[in-house]
Design an enzyme around this catalytic site. Structure first.
Site, PDB file in Angstrom:
ATOM      1  N   GLU A 388      37.956  43.901  41.602  1.00  0.00           N
ATOM      2  CA  GLU A 388      37.221  43.059  40.635  1.00  0.00           C
ATOM      3  C   GLU A 388      36.057  42.662  41.382  1.00  0.00           C
ATOM      4  O   GLU A 388      35.467  41.171  41.382  1.00  0.00           O
ATOM      5  CB  GLU A 388      37.856  41.922  40.232  1.00  0.00           C
ATOM      6  CG  GLU A 388      39.007  42.314  39.110  1.00  0.00           C
ATOM      7  CD  GLU A 388      39.584  41.286  38.330  1.00  0.00           C
ATOM      8  OE1 GLU A 388      38.932  40.495  37.879  1.00  0.00           O
ATOM      9  OE2 GLU A 388      40.747  41.077  38.337  1.00  0.00           O
ATOM     10  N   GLY A 389      35.469  43.518  42.221  1.00  0.00           N
ATOM     11  CA  GLY A 389      34.098  43.303  42.906  1.00  0.00           C
ATOM     12  C   GLY A 389      34.313  42.868  44.306  1.00  0.00           C
ATOM     13  O   GLY A 389      35.000  41.991  44.680  1.00  0.00           O
ATOM     14  N   THR A 390      34.033  43.690  45.127  1.00  0.00           N
ATOM     15  CA  THR A 390      34.013  43.547  46.786  1.00  0.00           C
ATOM     16  C   THR A 390      33.633  42.450  47.416  1.00  0.00           C
ATOM     17  O   THR A 390      32.763  41.623  46.631  1.00  0.00           O
ATOM     18  CB  THR A 390      33.720  44.878  47.510  1.00  0.00           C
ATOM     19  OG1 THR A 390      32.086  45.174  47.281  1.00  0.00           O
ATOM     20  CG2 THR A 390      34.165  46.017  47.011  1.00  0.00           C
TER      21      THR A 390
END
Length: 404
Positions: A388-390
């Site tokens: 869900e987004g680094t």
């Protein structure tokens, strides 16, 4: 609208204690087994459904908690129990959020209940956004959705990857390109109903951590879904695409991206998951440090160990407060002017990796073995800085917000 507070009310405390009991009595004793099996823990999901934990009603109550703390509180307690099993229990929620964020009332009422099933026949759902060549770079998405006006159907083709519950889900929510010229602004989300021809599971991934959670590719080959399965409806899509095309010519207002709307709503919840895992590892390390005797005294009496535990406790509390602030802001309708949602996810996920690593160090050789749970917790914690987004993407989002 509820004021921001650090104190849970009596109802929230009761729910928290109920969840904690389930996590301690049902999830933890089974955690090592399902981690080794690398399979979806259907019996535990069913037990959660029987108790009312895995249900639309329960998650709706938490989602609409006026303080905004219902969801993060739930996530922290379940992920305190075990991250892999917890993700199997809450993974459906991301697909549900996708429908809640982009769907009509009729679509919400039709599809979200089918994502959960009931206590006698539990179901799961999958949110499918990432692709082999398009993870954080959503503008590179290749899965296409083409409208067949004669039949009022959308035809989907492409491959999705890293999908929690992908291929085993009853309902799949798929993000696809409807206008390639608009890049990420030309995306839309679609419901793929149960048993739709053309949808199949591709590779199932063998993972470093969260191994009790099913993660797989989803292959779409001429998948036809009714026009009513376009989340938000075609009129809304046409209006949004027209605005995006106008913006491309003249500049103007920001147009919402379907996938990003889902992730923006869920980032504080991911932060709460990380807090739960970090807290679990810290508690194991603290208990060990109090009882492990070396050179005639408990090792917590050594400053090197005590200082590590002090840092761990401080970081966990700070992460929780960032998560609670973002969750309250989202519920109160306050804009994330400094990307507070990303801040909470970034910090909490980094804390989870740090704290679980420190827990292994405090346990020494024991921490490195599977006899103690901190080894598994450390493996599980690695995912929080990635999905869900680094962390790098979160920093980019925060930096852009600060630069406005």
């Amino acid at each position: 609208m509820a004021e921001f507070t650090f104190e849970l009310n009596d109802d929230q405390k009761e729910v928290r204690d109920w969840l904690h009991g389930f996590a301690a009595d049902v999830m933890r004793p089974a955690a090592a087994e399902w981690d080794e099996r690398e399979e979806t823990p259907w019996p535990i999901i069913q037990e959660a459904a029987k108790l009312g934990i895995y249900s639309l009603d329960f998650y709706a109550q938490q989602f609409f908690d006026p303080t905004g703390l219902g969801v993060p509180m739930t996530m922290e307690e379940l992920f305190w129990g075990d991250a892999g099993i917890a993700l199997s229990i809450v993974g459906t929620g991301l697909a549900a959020v996708g429908v809640l964020a982009n769907g009509t009332e009729e679509q919400i009422g039709t599809w979200v209940p089918q994502m959960y099933g009931d206590a006698n026949d539990v179901k799961v759902a999958a949110f499918c956004s990432s692709e082999p060549d398009a993870g954080s770079d959503v503008a590179s998405m290749r899965t296409r959705a083409v409208y067949d006006e004669a039949k009022d159907e959308w035809v989907l083709n492409g491959t999705k990857t890293w999908a929690t519950n992908g291929g085993i889900a009853n309902v799949h929510v798929v993000v696809a390109v409807v206008d390639p010229e608009l890049g990420s602004k030309g995306h839309a989300s679609f419901i793929v109903p149960p048993d739709t021809p053309g949808l199949s599971q591709g590779q199932k991934f063998q993972k470093h951590g969260i191994r009790a959670s099913h993660t797989a590719e989803v292959v779409l080959e001429d998948v036809r879904v009714p026009g009513s399965c376009l989340l938000g409806g075609k009129d809304k899509l046409d209006e949004r695409l027209a605005r995006a095309r106008e913006k491309a010519k003249t500049g103007g207002e920001r147009v919402k991206n379907a996938a990003m709307a889902t992730f923006e709503a869920s980032r504080p919840a991911v932060g709460a998951m990380a807090v739960g895992t970090a807290r679990a590892a810290y508690e194991v390390a603290l208990d060990y440090a109090k009882t492990r005797v070396q050179f005639g005294r408990p090792i917590i009496e050594n400053q090197g160990v005590a200082f590590q535990l002090a840092d761990m406790a401080t970081q966990i509390d700070a992460a929780r407060l960032l998560v609670w602030r973002a969750s309250w802001m989202a519920t109160a309708g306050k804009p994330f002017t400094k990307a507070e949602g990303s801040m909470s996810k970034l910090y909490a996920s980094e804390v989870a990796k740090t704290v679980t690593g420190q827990a292994i160090q405090i346990l020494g050789g024991n921490g490195y073995t599977r006899e103690y749970p901190v080894e598994r917790m450390h493996r599980d914690a690695a995912i929080y800085t990635i999905f869900e987004g680094t962390s790098e993407i979160q920093r980019m989002v925060i930096g852009r917000a600060l630069g406005k």
